[in-house]
Design a protein around this motif. Structure first.
Motif, PDB file in Angstrom:
ATOM      1  N   LEU A 257       2.524  -9.685  -1.311  1.00  0.00           N
ATOM      2  CA  LEU A 257       2.775  -8.591  -1.285  1.00  0.00           C
ATOM      3  C   LEU A 257       4.123  -9.353   0.516  1.00  0.00           C
ATOM      4  O   LEU A 257       5.865  -9.169   0.549  1.00  0.00           O
ATOM      5  N   GLN A 260       7.637 -11.621  -0.454  1.00  0.00           N
ATOM      6  CA  GLN A 260       9.123 -11.138  -0.271  1.00  0.00           C
ATOM      7  C   GLN A 260      10.074 -11.426   1.040  1.00  0.00           C
ATOM      8  O   GLN A 260       9.478 -10.188   1.840  1.00  0.00           O
ATOM      9  N   LEU A 263      10.620  -7.466   2.362  1.00  0.00           N
ATOM     10  CA  LEU A 263       9.750  -6.278   2.186  1.00  0.00           C
ATOM     11  C   LEU A 263       9.439  -5.170   3.325  1.00  0.00           C
ATOM     12  O   LEU A 263      10.020  -5.145   4.314  1.00  0.00           O
ATOM     13  N   SER A 264       9.423  -3.746   3.171  1.00  0.00           N
ATOM     14  CA  SER A 264       9.539  -2.881   3.623  1.00  0.00           C
ATOM     15  C   SER A 264       8.296  -2.404   2.952  1.00  0.00           C
ATOM     16  O   SER A 264       7.300  -2.055   2.496  1.00  0.00           O
ATOM     17  N   ASN A 266       8.368   0.870   2.368  1.00  0.00           N
ATOM     18  CA  ASN A 266       8.413   1.524   0.727  1.00  0.00           C
ATOM     19  C   ASN A 266       8.045   0.807  -0.323  1.00  0.00           C
ATOM     20  O   ASN A 266       8.002   1.330  -1.090  1.00  0.00           O
ATOM     21  N   ASP A 267       8.096  -0.736   0.037  1.00  0.00           N
ATOM     22  CA  ASP A 267       7.834  -1.372  -1.105  1.00  0.00           C
ATOM     23  C   ASP A 267       6.141  -1.195  -0.862  1.00  0.00           C
ATOM     24  O   ASP A 267       5.033  -1.265  -1.867  1.00  0.00           O
ATOM     25  N   ARG A 271       3.479   0.682  -4.301  1.00  0.00           N
ATOM     26  CA  ARG A 271       2.558  -0.315  -4.477  1.00  0.00           C
ATOM     27  C   ARG A 271       1.116   0.560  -4.458  1.00  0.00           C
ATOM     28  O   ARG A 271       0.376   0.660  -5.594  1.00  0.00           O
ATOM     29  N   THR A 276       4.797   6.347   3.922  1.00  0.00           N
ATOM     30  CA  THR A 276       5.619   4.869   4.896  1.00  0.00           C
ATOM     31  C   THR A 276       4.597   5.512   6.540  1.00  0.00           C
ATOM     32  O   THR A 276       4.548   4.108   6.822  1.00  0.00           O
TER      33      THR A 276
END
Length: 355
Positions: A257, A260, A263-264, A266-267, A271, A276
């Motif tokens: 990941l 990305q 990437l945050s 939230n991503d 998953r 968060t």
């Protein structure tokens, strides 16, 4: 009559303010998060127009309102900061309360020093509140986004501090007028205006180039990221933090990941199904790093891995960095040097010699 039409250098600078205000407003008003900056530019455009008319004795015999208008600057700076971090402007009675001091000062504008002294205190208070808000936003960004360097507003913190310094110096200028010559007073005034003009130009250029900020529809909500999950925070359980972090890290590594660019948390939440707030808490507690540093360290290791695997000959160093998830050269250089104590180019040369 000749003095009436005489144009001084400071008047030309005021004309530049008017042009910058109109140009900046047209450039930025269409972007919701930047409307506060556009309002600031428009404010200075109107203020300088009135200053110009007063100094040329066109309006001063009729009305003299610019000292009272300085009481508007503090609220405008604060609402600009709120707009930048996502608390969008809504007209209500609270907003009107911020305008009341300006209206109350209108009958007393001939007491210039007193009105501007009160305005300066007001500006410093509003700047202090803006700094607190921006610090929360920057903290939030670095704990939730891997591309925080492109979204942070630390530069705006420094800009507001510079403005606060100029406001204080300008107040000193007004209060020592009787102790200085007209030439010194005039040049002091010109320098103050020139500094503010440069700061406004910097803001317009900085925002026009910060495409990631302009293109981001909604900034991360401060209320969702600054305050950590109460249950976990109260537990202060390092074992629980480590367990959550292991699950997070496993997911990040399994799906790569960190590659990305945007990437945050939230991503990762999507998953792992971990909240968060808990992701930020676990990473902070288990690694003593914020989310941004955690992800960037993985990216730096990926760059080192690519260099060690001898795959770098067909790619430039910047290509490898972008493939590893970095989305700007400055962010890559800064992160690489922070985690390796070497510049990327120096590391690449050392690696080449080692082969």
């Amino acid at each position: 009559m000749i003095d009436f039409i005489m144009i001084k250098p400071v008047n030309l600078l005021q004309c530049l303010f008017i042009f910058l205000g109109i140009f900046g407003t047209l450039l930025l008003w269409g972007q919701k998060r930047l409307q506060g900056v556009a309002a600031l530019l428009l404010y200075y455009s109107v203020l300088m127009l009135l200053n110009l008319l007063e100094e040329l004795n066109i309006t001063k015999p009729l009305f003299f309102i610019t000292p009272a208008l300085t009481l508007l600057l503090g609220p405008i700076l604060y609402f600009m900061s709120r707009q930048m971090v996502g608390f969008y402007f809504q007209a209500n009675w609270r907003v009107i309360c911020h305008i009341v001091p300006t209206l109350m000062a209108l009958p007393f504008t001939h007491h210039t020093q007193v009105v501007i002294a009160i305005a300066t205190i007001s500006q410093l208070i509003y700047i202090y509140q803006s700094e607190k808000l921006l610090n929360k936003f920057n903290w939030s960004i670095f704990n939730t986004r891997s591309d925080a360097e492109n979204l942070q507003l630390c530069w705006l913190n420094y800009t507001l501090m510079m403005l606060a310094f100029i406001f204080i110096i300008d107040l000193v200028r007004l209060n020592v007028r009787s102790l200085t010559s007209e030439v010194v007073y005039y040049h002091w005034y010109f320098i103050d205006l020139a500094l503010i003009f440069c700061i406004l130009c910097f803001m317009v250029l900085r925002l026009s180039r910060q495409s990631q900020l302009n293109g981001q529809a909604e900034p991360p909500a401060i209320s969702d990221t600054v305050h950590l999950h109460k249950t976990l925070e109260e537990l202060n359980n390092s074992e629980l933090a480590q367990k959550l972090f292991d699950e997070i890290h496993q997911a990040v590594m399994a799906d790569s990941l960190y590659l990305q660019a945007k990437l945050s948390v939230n991503d990762i939440c999507a998953r792992t199904q971990i909240k968060t707030k808990d992701i930020s808490w676990a990473i902070n507690t288990a690694t003593n790093k914020n989310f941004n540093d955690y992800v960037n360290e993985l990216r730096v290791k990926e760059v080192q891995k690519q260099l060690s695997a001898r795959r770098s000959s067909q790619y430039t160093l910047l290509d490898i960095a972008f493939n590893a998830g970095f989305n700007s050269k400055s962010a890559f250089n800064s992160a690489f040097k922070r985690f390796t104590n070497m510049t990327p180019s120096a590391y690449a040369k050392l690696h080449t010699r080692g082969e």
